[in-house]
Design an enzyme around this catalytic site. Sequence first.
Site, PDB file in Angstrom:
ATOM      1  N   GLU A 280       0.813  -1.204   0.000  1.00  0.00           N
ATOM      2  CA  GLU A 280       0.000   0.000   0.000  1.00  0.00           C
ATOM      3  C   GLU A 280       0.852   1.261   0.000  1.00  0.00           C
ATOM      4  OE1 GLU A 280      -3.063   0.063  -0.505  1.00  0.00           O
ATOM      5  OE2 GLU A 280      -3.920  -1.843   0.147  1.00  0.00           O
ATOM      6  N   ASP A 477      -4.816  -9.121  -8.485  1.00  0.00           N
ATOM      7  CA  ASP A 477      -5.128  -8.248  -9.617  1.00  0.00           C
ATOM      8  C   ASP A 477      -3.938  -7.488 -10.193  1.00  0.00           C
ATOM      9  OD1 ASP A 477      -5.065  -6.973  -7.160  1.00  0.00           O
ATOM     10  OD2 ASP A 477      -6.604  -5.510  -7.662  1.00  0.00           O
ATOM     11  N   GLU A 608     -18.888  -5.041  -4.354  1.00  0.00           N
ATOM     12  CA  GLU A 608     -17.494  -5.456  -4.183  1.00  0.00           C
ATOM     13  C   GLU A 608     -17.223  -6.797  -4.855  1.00  0.00           C
ATOM     14  OE1 GLU A 608     -13.545  -4.912  -2.466  1.00  0.00           O
ATOM     15  OE2 GLU A 608     -15.212  -3.620  -3.045  1.00  0.00           O
ATOM     16  N   GLU A 705     -12.103   0.974 -10.646  1.00  0.00           N
ATOM     17  CA  GLU A 705     -11.684   0.038 -11.701  1.00  0.00           C
ATOM     18  C   GLU A 705     -12.533   0.114 -12.967  1.00  0.00           C
ATOM     19  OE1 GLU A 705      -9.527  -0.984  -8.218  1.00  0.00           O
ATOM     20  OE2 GLU A 705     -11.686  -0.721  -8.484  1.00  0.00           O
TER      21      GLU A 705
END
EC number: 3.2.1.-
Length: 813
Positions: A280, A477, A608, A705
């Site tokens: 992160e 991802d 989600e 996204e």
Amino acid sequence: MIRLPFVSLAWAKFKRVRHVLILLFLLSLLFLLDLKHEEQEANLSGGDLLGVESVSGFIQGLLDKLPLAANQHSKEGHPEDAETPSENKPVKPKLPPLSNHDKIKASAKAEAVKPLVNPGDHGKYYAFEDMSAAAIDEDEGLPKKKKKPVAIHEFRYPLSQTVTFPLETDAAPAPEYKIQFDFPETSSNKTALTTIRKQFIKDWLTYKKYALGKDDVKPISQTFHNTFNGLGSTLIDSLDTLYLMGLHDEFLEMVALVSKIDFTKKLVADDSSGELRVFEINIRILGSLLSSFELSNEKRLLKKASEIGELLLKSFDTPNHFPNLYWNLKFHQQVEGRMTEIPSHHAALSELGTLSLEFIKLSQLTGDNRYMTVIDLIMKSFIAFDKKYNDGKKGLPGLFPTELNLNGCEAIISADGYEKLKTLPTYNDFSYQKLRNGGSGFNNVHYCMTSKNAGGYGSIAPSLPNALSYSTGGLADSFYEYLLKTYDLFRGKYPFALESDTLPAPSLNALVQLSFSSMKDFMIFRPALPRKNARYTDVLLMNEVTMYNTGRALRKVKKYKMNHLNCFMGGAFAIYGKIFHGPSFVDTGAGVTKGCLEVTNQIGIMPESFVVDACPAEGNCGFDYEKRIDWIKGHTESGYRSTKQLESAIDDEFETAPHKIPFSPLKDRPVKNSKAPEYQWTVGEVADQPLWISEMDALYALRPEIIESVFIMYRTTGDPYWREQGWWLYQKIIQSCLLQLSDESGLVISGIKDVTRIGLNQNTKANRIDLIESFWFSETLKYFYLLFADENKISLDDYVFNTEAHPFKKILI
């Protein structure tokens, strides 16, 4: 003898202090003798011992014997007097011109590009002086006069060697490609740009008012939340968005604040856990600092990038040079500066595989090759993994399981189905590290750490080798995104060979093609969505695959689960198709993007994650409500909604699909919910989910996204259709996510706990997520803005976006 009064008085006082005076005289003699001794040692010549020339020479002699950093201070005002560095003094390598750092000229090859290493201090690495704390003027952001580098961290396990960041390569040139559509005329939509910019400013002011300098704002409770120990993730993550939206005064004000952040102090503060979440912090903080520096040339940002980069690099100070992805600085300090030397044993694929863009860019801009070195190690390890596990008998070619063990031990599947560990060669005094006991399939499991195996470094292995799970959603991802974009960052000329006997060629090129071909073959499906009121046709979604290996047989199982995170794959397939001249991949990208838009159309906002049924490979595709009703009829009991209500709702709202589609019903039975439309059913305590969805995580956290893929589809195809869909999506999100507060704050943006209840109680706090994560500013609103901006603004031919939407200039080698 007659004494004058004043003489008597003086003599009396002298007797009182004579011992002190004698002592001072003796000390002076000792000082002069010591001074003479030091003069002789320093080989001073000529002049009286107390002469000005000798004393100044003596002082200079002592300064010459001090460490470089201290000695330099006396000369910095007179650079013409500085001596030529000796062989034992590190020489400052010059950075390429910042105005042209995206194209390093061949003439720069003579400049040093290796990390500065003092020959007498093995394992100590030095930062470039331009990036060191002492070399940047805090107020002006400009380099001060030259200073010698200072040690910044001593590695307990120093890299045996570092790769050299390439200035040029003799490798055969890759085929030329162009990603962005050749727009005959560029255009922008000023109305859309103004609307999006106003929304950003409103949300940004909310952050400034309640959480400036903190990680995230809580807009409903009007306070903050430090998700990352108060490092200022939203402040830093938003910098390049401020710049790209033309908010330059605000940008400079925030740069001044960022330049004063002490990341180390933040991590060891009393209210901090001390944990550094490598993935992160890399994508949000390091990524934004590098991108903002390249856009603005604000040198203070590159200095801060070097500081946070050094902290991230410490996670690799392990025996096998694989990272501890959640290392703790407080614990690090408690053990006298030593690292927690255990690499992660349950690392997400995305955590390990989403470092390359930032680390490579940091090496390019600073010349510190350690960052490029650890990325080269990781890339080679993935190639070795593909060779070992993806041979068609254990795994899927070019794909990697979502969880990896990085600590150098290999799990072995025994006949009884339990996992045991095989010990590999150990490193120095390290053998076993007991990390966990118990758990499903784990009985007294011990992990060991190793530095070397047949490949020269530690290796990666599956965390659960008997159940290899493959996905492009959460935990995986951005790995596939970075695999492709690392190739594109070098414009198809990745400079290092990656050894493998199974790939067509030992190159990143081959691995990228193998991965995307396997994803298209194994992880794309046609979803059974409602056909009535459908906005999009020819839709596709992404599924998960698990390879089960009990030691006796191999079984491949698909689960038609789609995550919101999967939606980035629409854009990824389009970029891949443009790079490798594969129009069918661009079409696949369009199908996945439309699939995400259609789910948004059917529910209101895409949740989600969710599980749906799959359509046959060919033929008509639609959800079979009759099949679902038949199942519900068999499970209707007292207290559950009646069969009659369900049949009536189906007849009124939907048309029945003409064919039967198998589905996997949930264990949870449908229950009556008076607040939800009758065609929905409740699972658990949160989601009122449509009948065509069999599982759902119903929250929406302001994710980017879908608009990311819409933006890329427009830039790669030039079709204005995608701008239209982007505006429709923007309106959907804003209308659904704005919340009216009772005080003067008015409307605020916030996430949604249950997207199926948007039309029922959307204006109540109960269904809202009281948090705006930094990616709303850095990704979601930025992609919306760039979709309607002039197409040459951040062209896909010139820039690569990291997974947090921070654009990096491509590298010419």
